[in-house]
Design an enzyme around this catalytic site. Sequence first.
Site, PDB file in Angstrom:
ATOM      1  N   GLU A 414       0.834  -1.213   0.000  1.00  0.00           N
ATOM      2  CA  GLU A 414       0.000   0.000   0.000  1.00  0.00           C
ATOM      3  C   GLU A 414       0.865   1.258   0.000  1.00  0.00           C
ATOM      4  OE1 GLU A 414      -3.846  -1.988   2.182  1.00  0.00           O
ATOM      5  OE2 GLU A 414      -2.192  -1.287   3.389  1.00  0.00           O
ATOM      6  N   HIS A 499      -1.027  -4.956  12.577  1.00  0.00           N
ATOM      7  CA  HIS A 499      -2.035  -5.987  12.302  1.00  0.00           C
ATOM      8  C   HIS A 499      -1.763  -7.291  13.036  1.00  0.00           C
ATOM      9  CE1 HIS A 499      -2.549  -3.976   8.042  1.00  0.00           C
ATOM     10  NE2 HIS A 499      -2.983  -3.200   9.020  1.00  0.00           N
ATOM     11  N   ASN A 537      -5.556  -5.554   4.964  1.00  0.00           N
ATOM     12  CA  ASN A 537      -5.779  -4.951   6.278  1.00  0.00           C
ATOM     13  C   ASN A 537      -6.963  -5.680   6.941  1.00  0.00           C
ATOM     14  OD1 ASN A 537      -5.277  -3.191   3.898  1.00  0.00           O
ATOM     15  ND2 ASN A 537      -4.386  -1.930   5.481  1.00  0.00           N
TER      16      ASN A 537
HETATM   17  P1  FAE Z   1      -9.225  -4.147  19.061  1.00  0.00           P
HETATM   18  O1  FAE Z   1      -9.796  -3.234  18.059  1.00  0.00           O
HETATM   19  O2  FAE Z   1      -7.757  -4.052  19.360  1.00  0.00           O
HETATM   20  O3  FAE Z   1     -10.052  -3.935  20.409  1.00  0.00           O
HETATM   21  C1  FAE Z   1      -9.717  -4.533  21.634  1.00  0.00           C
HETATM   22  C2  FAE Z   1     -10.151  -3.616  22.764  1.00  0.00           C
HETATM   23  O4  FAE Z   1     -10.075  -4.339  24.000  1.00  0.00           O
HETATM   24  C3  FAE Z   1      -9.260  -2.390  22.944  1.00  0.00           C
HETATM   25  O5  FAE Z   1     -10.068  -1.239  22.986  1.00  0.00           O
HETATM   26  C4  FAE Z   1      -8.548  -2.632  24.275  1.00  0.00           C
HETATM   27  O6  FAE Z   1      -8.276  -1.445  24.999  1.00  0.00           O
HETATM   28  C5  FAE Z   1      -9.546  -3.505  25.018  1.00  0.00           C
HETATM   29  N1  FAE Z   1      -8.927  -4.379  26.019  1.00  0.00           N
HETATM   30  C6  FAE Z   1      -7.805  -5.094  25.897  1.00  0.00           C
HETATM   31  N2  FAE Z   1      -7.550  -5.831  27.031  1.00  0.00           N
HETATM   32  C7  FAE Z   1      -8.595  -5.539  27.864  1.00  0.00           C
HETATM   33  C8  FAE Z   1      -8.908  -5.981  29.185  1.00  0.00           C
HETATM   34  N3  FAE Z   1      -8.127  -6.862  29.836  1.00  0.00           N
HETATM   35  N4  FAE Z   1     -10.018  -5.477  29.777  1.00  0.00           N
HETATM   36  C9  FAE Z   1     -10.805  -4.580  29.117  1.00  0.00           C
HETATM   37  N5  FAE Z   1     -10.550  -4.131  27.868  1.00  0.00           N
HETATM   38  C10 FAE Z   1      -9.461  -4.624  27.245  1.00  0.00           C
HETATM   39  O7  FAE Z   1      -9.501  -5.667  18.706  1.00  0.00           O
HETATM   40  N6  FAE Z   1      -6.700  -2.479  10.171  1.00  0.00           N
HETATM   41  C11 FAE Z   1      -7.315  -2.318   8.982  1.00  0.00           C
HETATM   42  O8  FAE Z   1      -8.103  -3.186   8.572  1.00  0.00           O
HETATM   43  N7  FAE Z   1      -7.098  -1.189   8.231  1.00  0.00           N
HETATM   44  C12 FAE Z   1      -6.218  -0.225   8.614  1.00  0.00           C
HETATM   45  O9  FAE Z   1      -6.040   0.779   7.923  1.00  0.00           O
HETATM   46  C13 FAE Z   1      -5.533  -0.396   9.850  1.00  0.00           C
HETATM   47  N8  FAE Z   1      -4.628   0.534  10.285  1.00  0.00           N
HETATM   48  C14 FAE Z   1      -4.101   0.409  11.545  1.00  0.00           C
HETATM   49  C15 FAE Z   1      -3.279   1.428  12.041  1.00  0.00           C
HETATM   50  C16 FAE Z   1      -2.823   1.375  13.354  1.00  0.00           C
HETATM   51  C17 FAE Z   1      -1.935   2.479  13.884  1.00  0.00           C
HETATM   52  C18 FAE Z   1      -3.198   0.288  14.191  1.00  0.00           C
HETATM   53  C19 FAE Z   1      -2.737   0.215  15.635  1.00  0.00           C
HETATM   54  C20 FAE Z   1      -4.001  -0.722  13.704  1.00  0.00           C
HETATM   55  C21 FAE Z   1      -4.458  -0.685  12.387  1.00  0.00           C
HETATM   56  N9  FAE Z   1      -5.288  -1.670  11.873  1.00  0.00           N
HETATM   57  C22 FAE Z   1      -5.851  -1.531  10.642  1.00  0.00           C
HETATM   58  C23 FAE Z   1      -5.593  -2.894  12.650  1.00  0.00           C
HETATM   59  C24 FAE Z   1      -7.004  -2.895  13.248  1.00  0.00           C
HETATM   60  O10 FAE Z   1      -7.271  -1.693  13.908  1.00  0.00           O
HETATM   61  C25 FAE Z   1      -7.106  -4.097  14.197  1.00  0.00           C
HETATM   62  O11 FAE Z   1      -6.883  -5.277  13.428  1.00  0.00           O
HETATM   63  C26 FAE Z   1      -8.450  -4.182  14.875  1.00  0.00           C
HETATM   64  O12 FAE Z   1      -8.701  -3.039  15.649  1.00  0.00           O
HETATM   65  C27 FAE Z   1      -8.522  -5.417  15.762  1.00  0.00           C
HETATM   66  O13 FAE Z   1      -9.852  -5.553  16.200  1.00  0.00           O
HETATM   67  P2  FAE Z   1     -10.193  -6.413  17.471  1.00  0.00           P
HETATM   68  O14 FAE Z   1     -11.654  -6.438  17.645  1.00  0.00           O
HETATM   69  O15 FAE Z   1      -9.473  -7.721  17.376  1.00  0.00           O
END
Ligand code: FAE
Length: 558
Positions: A414, A499, A537
Site C-alpha cells: 500500500e 495488524h 488490512n
Molecule cells: P481491538 O480493536 O484491538 O479492540 C480490543 C479492545 O479491548 C481495545 O479497545 C482494548 O483497549 C480492550 N482491552 C484489551 N484488554 C482488555 C482488558 N483486559 N479489559 C478490558 N478491555 C481490554 O480488537 N486495520 C485495517 O483493517 N485497516 C487499517 O487501515 C488499519 N490501520 C491500523 C493502524 C494502526 C496504527 C493500528 C494500531 C491498527 C491498524 N489496523 C488496521 C488494525 C485494526 O485496527 C485491528 O486489526 C483491529 O482493531 C482489531 O480488532 P479487534 O476487535 O481484534
Amino acid sequence: MSNKNKSTHAHFSRRTFLGLSALSTASALGLTTVSLGTPGQAQASWFSRPWLAQPHKPEPIASHYSAIVVGSGYGGAVAALRLGEAGVDTLMLEMGMLWNQPASDGNVFCKMSSPDGRAMWFRDRTEAPLDRIFGLDLVNRNIEHYPGVLDRLNYPNMSVYLGRGVGGGSLVNGGMAVVPRRDLLERILPDVSTAEMYQHYFPKASAMLGVNSASRALLDSRYYRFTRVGQRTAERAGFRMVDVPGVYDFDYMLREARGQAPQSGLDQEVIYGNNAGKQTLDKNYLPAALGTGHVTLRAMTRVTGIRTDANGTYYLALETIDVNGTVTETREISCQQLFLAAGCVGTTELLLRARETGTLPELNDQIGLGWGNNGNFMAARGNRLLDYTGARQSGFPISGIDNWDDPRNPAFVEIAPLPTGFETWASLYLAITDNPERGHFSYDRAQDKAILHWAAHQSRPSYEMTTAVLDRINDANRTDYRRGLFAGNRFYADNFTYHPLGGCLLGKATDDRGGVRGYQNLFVIDGSLLPGNVGVNPFLTITALAERNMHHILKGSN
Ligand code: FAE
C-alpha cells in the site's frame, strides 16, 4: 424500499441516535459508564482529565449480567450489538477511555505533529512508528502520563501497535477496509463457508462500518500527490494498482480539501485519533448497541482474571482506573455468557493466564499459538526531483500495488502517506506480505503477562517479498531506497506491526464459531481467531467473521 424495511431503518436510526446521544452525553459529563436501560438516561461515574478537572466518583454496576463483552473494538462492538438486539442484558467492559469530549484546546484528539498525553497509553514520550525525518529525531515528543489512545507493546524483535479506548483499533487505524481474496480466506478458514461470508457478512460489515472510496477529484488533489507518484512509479515497473476503500468519509475529505470543512484526515490526524471524518465504532456499531436498551458500556475498567464455578457461571476480576492509572476500584462480577474481544494480545493473555494459573484448567494447548503480524513490513524509497510527493498529504491511503499472484514474492504493497508538512521526495509503503512465519505467546508468571515469541529472522520473508517489488520500481525509475526515516539508518522497519492476528485460532483453540474448547458459553470474537495473515488490512474480516459467528451463536447452530 418496502414499508417493513422503512420502519426497521427508522427504528434502527432512532436507536442509533439514542445511543449516540448517550455516548456524547456521558462523554460530556466525563462518565465511565453508559447505558440506555431507560432510553436517554445514562448511568454515571466520573473520571478526571487534567484538561477538564472532573471529580472521580465511580457508580456501581450490577454484580451479574446475562452476557459480558470484554473489549470494545470490532469483535466486541459486533457482539454487543447482536446481543443487545436479541434482548440479552449485556455489559461491555473497556480498559481505555471514552473519547468524544473536547479538551481545553477544543479537540478530542491531538495531532501527530503536536502530540500530548492524549496520544499514547501511559507514556512519558511518544513512540511513533517512523521515528526520524532526514535522520533527525524530530518526531517523538515528551508527553504527559495519561490513558492516551495508542498503545505500543514492545516484545523482543516485534512491537505491536493497538488502539485503547471505546472503539479499540478503530480510533487509531488508517481506516483501510479491504475484502480479502477468496482463495486466501478458503485456505486460512477452511471450516467457514466463503459463500456465506462474501454474499452476506462482508457486505453487512461494510455497510455498518460505512466503507466508501475516494473520488477522482480527491485523488487529483494536492493531498494525494504522494499516491499519484506512487502509482506512476509502480506502473513504470509494470505493476497493477488497486484502489483501497476505507471508512474515512471521503466526501467529507473532499470538503476538507476545498476548504469547506475543518481539516482532520488532511491535517495530521490519524494514529492519535481523528477529530472529524473517520467513521469509528463509536459512530456506528457502539451507539446502535447502546440504542437497543440492553447494553451497558463501562470504560476505564480492565478485566484481570476469569474463573468459573460448577454451575458454569463466569466470574471476572475487574480493576477500574483513573486518568493517573491509579486503581480506584477492584471487584468481581459474574455472567452466564462471556465474549472475549480484548484484541489479539488482550484475549490471548486473559486465556493464557487463566490456563496457567489454573482458573480455567480445561483450556487446551492451542491457546497462544498461531500468531502472525499479517506480514507487515514498512519501507521507503526516494523519488526523482519531478516526482515530489507534496508537503501536505492526506493521512489515509487509497491505493496499493497488487503483487499477490507472484508465486515467489506475494505482496500487497500500500502507498502510505508521509504527512510531515514539508517536501521529502519520499514514497512510503506499508506492505502486507504472505509471510508464512508464526510466533506464539507464553505466560510469564513473574510479570503476570503474555510474552510474544518472534525471532528476528522470522521477518526476513517479508523483507524479501517487499523488496522484490520495490527493487523493480527503483530499477524502472532509476531511484533508490530512502534512509533516515527508521531507526538504525535503515530504509525499512520489520520490527513492528499494526495488524497482530491469532493466538486463539478458530477451529483450534475454539470450535468453528469461536466457542472456546473445554468450556460452554465462553467465546472469542476478535482478531485472535484469525491465523496470522489475511493478505489485506484485517478489520473488515474481523468484523465480518464476528457477524457470522454471532449469527450462529445466537441461533445456537454451526
Ligand atoms: P481491538 O480493536 O484491538 O479492540 C480490543 C479492545 O479491548 C481495545 O479497545 C482494548 O483497549 C480492550 N482491552 C484489551 N484488554 C482488555 C482488558 N483486559 N479489559 C478490558 N478491555 C481490554 O480488537 N486495520 C485495517 O483493517 N485497516 C487499517 O487501515 C488499519 N490501520 C491500523 C493502524 C494502526 C496504527 C493500528 C494500531 C491498527 C491498524 N489496523 C488496521 C488494525 C485494526 O485496527 C485491528 O486489526 C483491529 O482493531 C482489531 O480488532 P479487534 O476487535 O481484534
